[in-house]
Design a protein around this motif. Structure first.
Motif, PDB file in Angstrom:
ATOM      1  N   LEU A  39       0.831  -1.202   0.000  1.00  0.00           N
ATOM      2  CA  LEU A  39       0.000   0.000   0.000  1.00  0.00           C
ATOM      3  C   LEU A  39       0.868   1.255   0.000  1.00  0.00           C
ATOM      4  CD1 LEU A  39      -2.783   1.301   0.167  1.00  0.00           C
ATOM      5  CD2 LEU A  39      -2.665   1.103   2.662  1.00  0.00           C
ATOM      6  N   ARG A  40       1.938   1.238   0.802  1.00  0.00           N
ATOM      7  CA  ARG A  40       2.837   2.390   0.829  1.00  0.00           C
ATOM      8  C   ARG A  40       3.484   2.608  -0.538  1.00  0.00           C
ATOM      9  NH1 ARG A  40       4.051   0.255   6.023  1.00  0.00           N
ATOM     10  NH2 ARG A  40       5.827  -0.904   5.176  1.00  0.00           N
ATOM     11  N   GLU A  41       3.902   1.498  -1.157  1.00  0.00           N
ATOM     12  CA  GLU A  41       4.505   1.610  -2.488  1.00  0.00           C
ATOM     13  C   GLU A  41       3.494   2.128  -3.504  1.00  0.00           C
ATOM     14  OE1 GLU A  41       6.076  -2.201  -3.365  1.00  0.00           O
ATOM     15  OE2 GLU A  41       7.810  -1.998  -2.037  1.00  0.00           O
ATOM     16  N   SER A  42       2.249   1.621  -3.373  1.00  0.00           N
ATOM     17  CA  SER A  42       1.197   2.071  -4.287  1.00  0.00           C
ATOM     18  C   SER A  42       0.918   3.556  -4.082  1.00  0.00           C
ATOM     19  CB  SER A  42      -0.074   1.253  -4.061  1.00  0.00           C
ATOM     20  OG  SER A  42      -1.138   1.739  -4.842  1.00  0.00           O
ATOM     21  N   GLU A  43       0.850   3.961  -2.809  1.00  0.00           N
ATOM     22  CA  GLU A  43       0.606   5.371  -2.514  1.00  0.00           C
ATOM     23  C   GLU A  43       1.751   6.236  -3.014  1.00  0.00           C
ATOM     24  OE1 GLU A  43      -0.016   5.359   1.668  1.00  0.00           O
ATOM     25  OE2 GLU A  43      -2.163   4.946   1.532  1.00  0.00           O
ATOM     26  N   ALA A  44       2.979   5.715  -2.851  1.00  0.00           N
ATOM     27  CA  ALA A  44       4.139   6.474  -3.328  1.00  0.00           C
ATOM     28  C   ALA A  44       4.113   6.590  -4.843  1.00  0.00           C
ATOM     29  CB  ALA A  44       5.430   5.800  -2.863  1.00  0.00           C
ATOM     30  N   ALA A  45       3.740   5.479  -5.512  1.00  0.00           N
ATOM     31  CA  ALA A  45       3.658   5.507  -6.979  1.00  0.00           C
ATOM     32  C   ALA A  45       2.570   6.475  -7.430  1.00  0.00           C
ATOM     33  CB  ALA A  45       3.383   4.101  -7.520  1.00  0.00           C
ATOM     34  N   PHE A  46       1.419   6.432  -6.723  1.00  0.00           N
ATOM     35  CA  PHE A  46       0.337   7.353  -7.053  1.00  0.00           C
ATOM     36  C   PHE A  46       0.771   8.797  -6.818  1.00  0.00           C
ATOM     37  CE2 PHE A  46      -3.290   9.958  -5.734  1.00  0.00           C
ATOM     38  CZ  PHE A  46      -4.081   9.850  -6.870  1.00  0.00           C
ATOM     39  N   ARG A  47       1.480   9.025  -5.725  1.00  0.00           N
ATOM     40  CA  ARG A  47       1.946  10.373  -5.429  1.00  0.00           C
ATOM     41  C   ARG A  47       2.915  10.861  -6.503  1.00  0.00           C
ATOM     42  NH1 ARG A  47       0.431  14.853  -3.405  1.00  0.00           N
ATOM     43  NH2 ARG A  47      -0.676  13.587  -1.862  1.00  0.00           N
ATOM     44  N   ARG A  48       3.820   9.953  -6.944  1.00  0.00           N
ATOM     45  CA  ARG A  48       4.744  10.354  -8.020  1.00  0.00           C
ATOM     46  C   ARG A  48       3.970  10.676  -9.293  1.00  0.00           C
ATOM     47  NH1 ARG A  48       7.779   6.055  -5.806  1.00  0.00           N
ATOM     48  NH2 ARG A  48       7.017   4.625  -7.427  1.00  0.00           N
ATOM     49  N   LEU A  49       2.979   9.824  -9.605  1.00  0.00           N
ATOM     50  CA  LEU A  49       2.143  10.077 -10.782  1.00  0.00           C
ATOM     51  C   LEU A  49       1.371  11.375 -10.611  1.00  0.00           C
ATOM     52  CD1 LEU A  49       0.895   9.123 -13.480  1.00  0.00           C
ATOM     53  CD2 LEU A  49      -0.808   7.877 -12.137  1.00  0.00           C
TER      54      LEU A  49
END
Length: 525
Positions: A169-179
């Motif tokens: 989830l953290r990685e997904s959130e980080a990826a979403f934040r980068r996007l």
């Protein structure tokens, strides 16, 4: 394991305690129930490549180092050999077991004579790690040992799985934040009642806000004009669009937005429901399509003007004079060319005024009080129409409301929605005689390609005017000739003397009535 102790460790997992603390609590409890046994948990990384130390009692560091970071398929020890095969490993006596060849001396030196391990497997049957127990005695596990190992691996599986899910989830959130941060499209989150909750840098730039704080202080109505192009109020329609997105899951549409500086632009908007319910969160993706809309409008206007040019040419073929042609041209350029209004004015040489002789379109009342001169020393002569005729050149006024040339007529033109003007001189036999004035409802409507078409249309009208004049002069010459011939015939017939017309060869071509009487004939025949 006692129920209250199980609940305590599960509560640690549920409340988000660090994984290492939960696993250490499991090892401590197991060791408290199995005297002489020391435990550790080795974890398999999510790529399935290496094992590493997760938790243990105070084991000798050489033993931990030997186990930590080893490849999962290494032949270095029982734990590493058997971690993937999903089966428990029970080494009764390390001293004689060949699988401990590489670590035997370290184990025996640190008082470890038996090794038991069982894999930690999650609900999807994936191996997460292993529970390893080191016994000071060379023996196999008892039934009580096996029961404890079962309980510990079960709870460890829950804790490790939760950690993996939270990490994902953290990685997904980080990826979403980068996007979110790097997207060239404006992305924002909002609630139907609370308005904007966040906005990425592209959104802040698109709406020309100073920062995200300024952006989220706005409402959807604040970033929209009062009315949409279809005439509906933006506030009401925006709420309807959000309700559709919450109901259907997503909704895509075109929207007219407004920046904080007041400029308006068309945008594609995609609303996506992020969570259901009446207070659902919505993600909005906004893309400025001003250039695309401008290209579409340009293409449409060009298509319309080509149609108008065709109609104009047909009118030139059909019409026989200016009074027929001018009204038809004005009508065609408005009906087919998509312009707001058109009129043609002819110069009155006596008054130096350009007088409208034909017009069509919205706001023709504008012409009733219109006074335009060709004299440069008068304000009424320094506008687009007067300048075009006086200087014999086309004048393109792209923003009627702000152009200094149009100051005397701006207030009236604004009432009729006239936003841009073109004034093109008309010619007859190469001499300027009037002006073709065209008005658009949007500013900057006359780009280079449209100017070319309108100039071509004006040339066609010039050709028609010259043709009309030539035909008029031909008809006048013929009429003058007929009148001259009639006068001459009258003179000849009424002359009392004999008048004869002799050809170059001496032949008698004509003779008046007196001559016929002398010849005593009624005609030359």
């Amino acid at each position: 394991m006692l129920p209250n102790e199980t609940e305590r460790i599960l509560e640690m997992v549920a409340t988000g305690a660090p994984l290492s603390e939960s696993l250490c609590a499991l090892i401590e409890f197991l060791e408290s129930r199995a005297p002489g046994v020391r435990g550790s948990i080795l974890l398999l990384d999510q790529e399935g490549v290496q094992v590493y130390h997760g938790a243990s009692s105070p084991l000798p560091s050489p033993l931990i180092t030997a186990m930590d970071g080893q490849p999962s398929r290494s032949q270095a020890g029982s734990c590493d050999t058997e971690i993937l095969p999903r089966e428990p490993v029970f080494i009764e006596n390390i001293a004689v077991d060949p699988s401990w060849e590489g670590h035997r001396n370290i184990a025996l030196k640190n008082g470890v004579h038996a090794y038991w391990s069982t894999p930690i497997i999650d609900a999807k049957k994936r191996v997460l790690g292993t529970l390893a127990l080191y016994n000071a005695k060379p023996e196999l596990p008892t039934h009580e040992h096996l029961r404890l190992m079962d309980t510990v691996t079960h709870i460890a599986s829950i804790a490790i799985s939760r950690e993996h899910e939270e990490e994902a989830l953290r990685e997904s959130e980080a990826a979403f934040r980068r996007l979110f941060e790097s997207s060239r499209d404006a992305i924002m989150t909002l609630n139907i009642d609370k308005g904007f909750l966040s906005g990425n840098p592209a959104a802040i730039a698109l709406f020309r806000c100073a920062d995200e704080a300024e952006f989220i202080s706005l409402s959807p109505a604040d970033v929209s004009p009062e009315f949409q192009p279809d005439g509906r109020r933006s506030y009401e329609k925006a709420r309807e669009m959000m309700e559709l997105a919450l109901d259907k899951g997503a909704h895509f549409f075109e929207w007219m937005h407004k920046r904080t500086d007041g400029t308006e632009f068309f945008a594609d908007v995609l609303l996506t429901r992020m969570n259901p319910g009446p207070n659902g969160l919505i993600q909005a993706t906004v893309r400025d399509i001003s250039e695309r809309k401008s290209a579409e409008v340009k293409l449409q206007r060009l298509t319309q003007l080509y149609a108008a040019l065709s109609q104009c040419n047909q009118a030139i073929v059909r019409c026989t004079c200016e009074s027929e042609l001018f009204p038809q041209v004005c009508r065609d350029i408005v009906n087919f060319g998509g312009l707001k209004m058109a009129w043609i004015g002819i110069l009155d040489d006596a008054t130096k005024r350009i007088v409208p002789v034909a017009s069509f379109g919205a706001g023709q009342d504008y012409l009733e009080t219109l006074y335009i001169s060709v004299e440069a020393d008068k304000p009424a002569g320094r506008g687009p129409v007067g300048t075009a005729l006086r200087e014999n050149r086309a004048v393109w006024c792209q923003d009627f409301k702000r152009d200094p040339m149009t100051v005397p007529w701006q207030e009236t033109a604004t009432q009729y929605g006239l936003a841009a003007c073109a004034a093109i001189p008309l010619h007859c036999n190469g001499q300027p005689i009037g002006t073709f004035a065209l008005y658009a409802g949007t500013a900057h409507a006359f780009d280079e390609s449209i100017q070319t078409l309108l100039l071509e249309m004006a040339l066609d009208i010039d050709y028609a005017l010259t043709s009309f004049d030539r035909e008029t002069r031909r008809q006048r010459a013929e009429e003058d000739l007929r009148e001259s011939e009639q006068r001459l015939r009258t003179i000849i017939e009424t002359e009392p003397e004999c008048i004869k017309v002799i050809g170059l060869q001496g032949e008698l071509m004509d003779i008046n009535a007196t001559g016929l009487k002398l010849l005593e004939v009624s005609s030359l025949d």
